[in-house]
Design a protein around this motif. Structure first.
Motif: not given
Length: 128
Positions: A99-103, A108-110
């Motif tokens: 989920k994009h918004s959670v990342l 924690v994108l990476w």
């Protein structure tokens, strides 16, 4: 959610290769599809990702200007075009979904563990 990467191959340094990641469904609202690479003996690291809701794209510093991520929502497919390949790009490449918004909210994108779904991986070898 099933994610299936296209086949990798052996490429000469300086060459190009395109990978695709086909999703069984386009996952869920606000999803992001990412590519991670795991070089021999190393941790799996984020390479690039794209948001299916607003098209935002992200790249690791090591691939900026050389790799391009894109998506075709009608085909539930994300593409990674890799140009000017270097031997250090040799890795098993995995696509993943989360989920994009959670990342973004958790920054924690990476972070590998933050991603919920994974493909089986595809091997790319760049010869010098």
């Amino acid at each position: 959610v099933q994610l299936v990467e296209s086949a990798g191959c052996l490429v000469q340094a300086g060459g190009s290769l395109g990978l695709s990641c086909a999703a069984s469904v386009f996952t869920f609202d606000d999803s992001a599809i990412g590519w991670f690479g795991q070089a021999p003996g190393k941790e799996r690291e984020g390479v690039s990702c794209i948001s299916d809701s607003d098209g935002s794209t992200y790249y690791a510093d090591s691939v900026k200007g050389r790799f391009t991520i894109s998506s075709d929502n009608a085909k539930n497919t994300v593409y990674l075009q890799m140009n000017s390949l270097k031997p250090e790009d040799t890795a098993v490449y995995y696509c993943a979904a989360a989920k994009h918004s959670v990342l973004l909210r958790r920054r924690v994108l990476w972070t590998r563990l933050a991603w919920d779904y994974w493909g089986q991986g595809t091997r790319v070898t760049v010869s010098s």
